[in-house]
Write a protein that holds these residues in place. Structure first.
Motif, PDB file in Angstrom:
ATOM      1  N   SER A   8       0.843  -1.192   0.000  1.00 54.34           N
ATOM      2  CA  SER A   8       0.000   0.000   0.000  1.00 54.34           C
ATOM      3  C   SER A   8       0.883   1.248   0.000  1.00 54.34           C
ATOM      4  N   PRO A   9       0.326   2.411  -0.389  1.00 48.95           N
ATOM      5  CA  PRO A   9       1.161   3.614  -0.537  1.00 48.95           C
ATOM      6  C   PRO A   9       1.944   3.988   0.721  1.00 48.95           C
ATOM      7  N   GLN A  10       1.402   3.741   1.919  1.00 49.55           N
ATOM      8  CA  GLN A  10       2.115   4.154   3.123  1.00 49.55           C
ATOM      9  C   GLN A  10       3.113   3.097   3.609  1.00 49.55           C
ATOM     10  N   MET A  11       3.215   1.971   2.887  1.00 48.18           N
ATOM     11  CA  MET A  11       4.107   0.887   3.319  1.00 48.18           C
ATOM     12  C   MET A  11       5.030   0.407   2.221  1.00 48.18           C
ATOM     13  N   SER A  12       5.071   1.122   1.104  1.00 47.30           N
ATOM     14  CA  SER A  12       5.941   0.656   0.024  1.00 47.30           C
ATOM     15  C   SER A  12       6.768   1.813  -0.519  1.00 47.30           C
ATOM     16  N   GLY A  13       7.572   1.515  -1.530  1.00 46.75           N
ATOM     17  CA  GLY A  13       8.454   2.547  -2.084  1.00 46.75           C
ATOM     18  C   GLY A  13       9.379   3.053  -0.999  1.00 46.75           C
ATOM     19  N   TRP A  14       9.535   4.357  -0.920  1.00 47.19           N
ATOM     20  CA  TRP A  14      10.451   4.946   0.056  1.00 47.19           C
ATOM     21  C   TRP A  14      10.090   4.569   1.487  1.00 47.19           C
ATOM     22  N   GLU A  15       8.785   4.363   1.757  1.00 45.01           N
ATOM     23  CA  GLU A  15       8.333   4.068   3.123  1.00 45.01           C
ATOM     24  C   GLU A  15       8.209   2.572   3.415  1.00 45.01           C
ATOM     25  N   ALA A  16       8.708   1.713   2.551  1.00 44.81           N
ATOM     26  CA  ALA A  16       8.677   0.273   2.852  1.00 44.81           C
ATOM     27  C   ALA A  16       9.475   0.014   4.131  1.00 44.81           C
ATOM     28  N   PRO A  17       9.000  -0.898   4.989  1.00 50.33           N
ATOM     29  CA  PRO A  17       9.703  -1.158   6.247  1.00 50.33           C
ATOM     30  C   PRO A  17      11.158  -1.579   6.016  1.00 50.33           C
ATOM     31  N   LEU A  18      12.043  -1.124   6.903  1.00 50.47           N
ATOM     32  CA  LEU A  18      13.469  -1.502   6.841  1.00 50.47           C
ATOM     33  C   LEU A  18      13.743  -2.630   7.833  1.00 50.47           C
ATOM     34  N   ARG A  19      13.254  -2.472   9.080  1.00 54.50           N
ATOM     35  CA  ARG A  19      13.219  -3.518  10.102  1.00 54.50           C
ATOM     36  C   ARG A  19      14.573  -3.939  10.649  1.00 54.50           C
ATOM     37  N   PHE A  20      15.653  -3.259  10.256  1.00 55.10           N
ATOM     38  CA  PHE A  20      16.932  -3.731  10.797  1.00 55.10           C
ATOM     39  C   PHE A  20      17.456  -2.832  11.907  1.00 55.10           C
ATOM     40  N   GLU A  21      18.305  -3.431  12.742  1.00 60.35           N
ATOM     41  CA  GLU A  21      19.049  -2.701  13.747  1.00 60.35           C
ATOM     42  C   GLU A  21      20.516  -2.944  13.434  1.00 60.35           C
ATOM     43  N   GLY A  22      21.342  -1.938  13.616  1.00 58.05           N
ATOM     44  CA  GLY A  22      22.747  -2.173  13.308  1.00 58.05           C
ATOM     45  C   GLY A  22      23.603  -0.949  13.473  1.00 58.05           C
ATOM     46  N   ASP A  23      24.882  -1.136  13.152  1.00 64.19           N
ATOM     47  CA  ASP A  23      25.893  -0.100  13.308  1.00 64.19           C
ATOM     48  C   ASP A  23      26.665   0.025  12.014  1.00 64.19           C
ATOM     49  N   LEU A  24      27.068   1.228  11.718  1.00 65.09           N
ATOM     50  CA  LEU A  24      27.958   1.441  10.591  1.00 65.09           C
ATOM     51  C   LEU A  24      29.032   2.399  11.081  1.00 65.09           C
ATOM     52  N   TYR A  25      30.227   1.856  11.278  1.00 59.23           N
ATOM     53  CA  TYR A  25      31.326   2.627  11.847  1.00 59.23           C
ATOM     54  C   TYR A  25      32.001   3.415  10.735  1.00 59.23           C
ATOM     55  N   ASP A  26      32.230   4.688  10.966  1.00 62.49           N
ATOM     56  CA  ASP A  26      32.989   5.534  10.043  1.00 62.49           C
ATOM     57  C   ASP A  26      32.317   5.660   8.673  1.00 62.49           C
ATOM     58  N   LEU A  27      31.327   6.507   8.588  1.00 59.27           N
ATOM     59  CA  LEU A  27      30.603   6.696   7.322  1.00 59.27           C
ATOM     60  C   LEU A  27      31.526   7.285   6.252  1.00 59.27           C
ATOM     61  N   GLU A  28      31.197   6.920   5.014  1.00 56.32           N
ATOM     62  CA  GLU A  28      31.914   7.437   3.837  1.00 56.32           C
ATOM     63  C   GLU A  28      31.532   8.909   3.664  1.00 56.32           C
ATOM     64  N   ILE A  29      32.517   9.794   3.604  1.00 55.04           N
ATOM     65  CA  ILE A  29      32.216  11.228   3.622  1.00 55.04           C
ATOM     66  C   ILE A  29      32.886  11.979   2.487  1.00 55.04           C
ATOM     67  N   GLU A  30      32.076  12.785   1.790  1.00 52.37           N
ATOM     68  CA  GLU A  30      32.597  13.735   0.802  1.00 52.37           C
ATOM     69  C   GLU A  30      32.716  15.078   1.489  1.00 52.37           C
ATOM     70  N   GLY A  31      33.829  15.768   1.313  1.00 55.15           N
ATOM     71  CA  GLY A  31      34.019  17.059   1.968  1.00 55.15           C
ATOM     72  C   GLY A  31      34.644  16.855   3.335  1.00 55.15           C
ATOM     73  N   GLU A  32      34.477  17.852   4.190  1.00 51.29           N
ATOM     74  CA  GLU A  32      35.109  17.815   5.510  1.00 51.29           C
ATOM     75  C   GLU A  32      34.066  18.028   6.591  1.00 51.29           C
ATOM     76  N   VAL A  33      33.999  17.103   7.535  1.00 49.72           N
ATOM     77  CA  VAL A  33      33.117  17.298   8.692  1.00 49.72           C
ATOM     78  C   VAL A  33      33.810  18.285   9.627  1.00 49.72           C
TER      79      VAL A  33
END
Ligand code: V55
Ligand code: FE
Length: 490
Positions: A8-33
């Motif tokens: 349905s529109p509120q549960m699919s496309g961009w809004e489809a459930p992701l359902r995961f838990e997790g970590d991502l150490y050190d994101l890929e970055i363009e430019g300077e934080v």
């Protein structure tokens, strides 16, 4: 085994459930934080853990999924965890949905009767050393701001008797006191409002109970030097309708929008309800006083912004067709006819504001919002789903004195934007001088960016972009906390 979610529109496309838990150490970055940034950006999105019990569901009923972006020494580490509410834990154990429709306990599996229905899916804010996951139909759920582990549901050690708690408390910049309330405070569809002032150590300093003229949604609030304001939307609840399995909120175009005004330390006898013509209120930019009058800056749309809560005829406008503006509402607390006057501040329908929190409650100059740039509007129909903040594809920097849009930044032709947070460059920086941090939806790449803009010139584009390898569903709200604030032990 989990059955497929409805397409349905509120549960699919961009809004489809992701359902995961997790970590991502050190994101890929363009430019300077910027290395002067040391803290975390927290935000929460509805993300249903299991397919809906009743076949389909609305965006607002999804389980709260909290993310943190920990920014330090030019690096960003990412974490995502569900709010482990009693509801989340019970459904996880059952491996299916046990709770039914949004705010409708009469549609639940009998085995969960009496259990908290909170999803904690609307906002995350720091107070008293914990990150609180908020949902306006329930009490708050505390989380550890460093690990995002859930600590649990709280009634502030028995001090808060309200059954509900707003997702939009306001913090006095001087005292750190939390001004907050619950509506439907004695149960679903009751007109009762419970108002609290809670100090930085979690002690309730003030409490007042009163009733709203009708049981309607009070989603946000505002704070000035001397007053608290409660904006009442023309979305009305009715216990009979809910018991019959009907929708919780019904839009009523015949109702005024109301502004309840109470002195900060006032009692029920002090509350007064000011009126303005029917409108749909968005989120508080700021509020302040000048020569005895209260000024409340808030977006007002000309019709219902929640297409999933239609009127009695089942009608609701398409969100992209709404008109409106950021308004400056003038309330004269001495006015006997209880009329509020609303004037256009910025003639653009924009929402999800961020201001410099050090200037909350006082005259201010800088506001940052999400708005629509028609020249780069993504083809929403092609997305085959309605992303929650569909029409918003640009960040606006507004001069709150003149109402002028000083600068804008649009991330591109197939993008959407989520609520930004403002972070001052340092504690002595002038108002509005610092950074804007927000998520950008890259619809064409089905992927998100976290962007950091310098508020000296947001039109110059991000100083840093963290390229996430996955999509982040639309959040409702979030906040920034300095390292000092969230690493402090309780
Ligand atoms: C809002 C969101 C909610 C809710 C009530 O944006 C109002 C307004 C995400 O849940 O329950
Ligand atoms: Fe909100």
């Amino acid at each position: 085994m989990t059955k497929p979610f409805p397409r349905s529109p509120q549960m699919s496309g961009w809004e489809a459930p992701l359902r995961f838990e997790g970590d991502l150490y050190d994101l890929e970055i363009e430019g300077e934080v910027p290395t002067d940034l040391d803290g975390a950006f927290f935000r929460v999105a509805p993300d249903p853990q299991y397919p809906p019990r009743l076949g389909d569901d609305i965006f607002f009923n999804g389980d709260g999924s909290v993310s943190s972006f920990r920014v330090k020494d030019g690096h960003i580490d990412f974490k995502m965890r569900y709010v482990h509410t009693p509801r989340y834990l019970r459904e996880r154990e059952a491996r299916r949905s046990l709770f039914g429709a949004y705010r409708n306990p009469y549609t639940d599996d009998p085995s969960v009767a009496g259990l908290s229905r909170t999803t904690g899916n609307t906002n995350v804010v720091m107070h008293d050393g914990l990150l609180w996951a908020l949902k306006e139909d329930s009490l708050p759920v505390g989380m550890d701001p460093e690990t995002l582990e859930t600590v649990g549901l709280s009634d502030f050690a028995g001090q808060v008797k309200s059954r509900t708690f707003t997702a939009h408390p306001k913090f006095d910049p001087e005292s750190g006191d939390m001004f907050c309330f619950g509506y439907a405070a004695r149960g679903e569809a009751t007109p009762d409002v419970a108002y609290y002032v809670i100090d930085p150590s979690g002690k309730v300093k003030h409490e007042a109970w009163f009733t709203s003229p009708y049981p309607a949604m009070i989603h946000d609030m505002a704070l000035t030097e001397n007053y608290v304001i409660f904006p009442v939307s023309p979305l009305v609840s009715d216990l009979e309708r809910i018991k019959n399995g009907g929708i919780y909120w019904q839009w009523d175009s015949g109702l005024d929008v109301l502004f309840g005004v109470i002195p900060r330390l006032g009692g029920p006898e002090d509350v007064r309800w000011f009126r303005a013509p029917n409108a749909f209120p968005g989120h508080t930019l700021n509020a302040f006083e000048d020569r005895g009058k209260i000024y409340y800056d808030v977006p007002l749309a000309d019709d219902n912004g929640f297409h999933f809560f239609p009127d009695a005829n089942g009608y609701a406008p398409h969100p992209a067709s709404l008109k409106g503006a950021v308004m400056r509402v003038e309330i004269d607390p001495k006015r006997s006819d209880l009329r509020a006057r609303a004037e256009v501040l910025t003639p653009a329908l924009a929402d999800f504001p961020a201001v410099d929190d050090r200037y909350l409650t006082t005259a201010y100059r800088h506001a940052f919002l999400t708005g629509a740039d028609p020249s780069a509007m993504p083809n929403l129909a092609a997305l085959k789903a309605m992303p929650f903040n569909g029409p918003f594809n640009a960040f606006l920097h507004v001069d709150a004195h003149s109402g002028d849009v000083k600068k804008t930044w649009t991330p591109g032709p197939m993008a959407g934007v989520q609520e930004p947070v403002f972070v001052s460059r340092d504690q002595s920086a002038p108002e509005g001088d610092g950074y804007l941090i927000a998520l950008v939806n890259r619809y064409d790449e089905i992927r998100s960016d976290l962007v950091i803009l310098d508020t000296a010139d947001i039109a110059a584009g991000p100083v840093a972009t963290a390229r996430l390898p996955f999509r982040m569903k639309n959040a409702l709200h979030g906040s920034w906390a300095s390292a000092e604030e969230f690493t402090r032990s309780r």
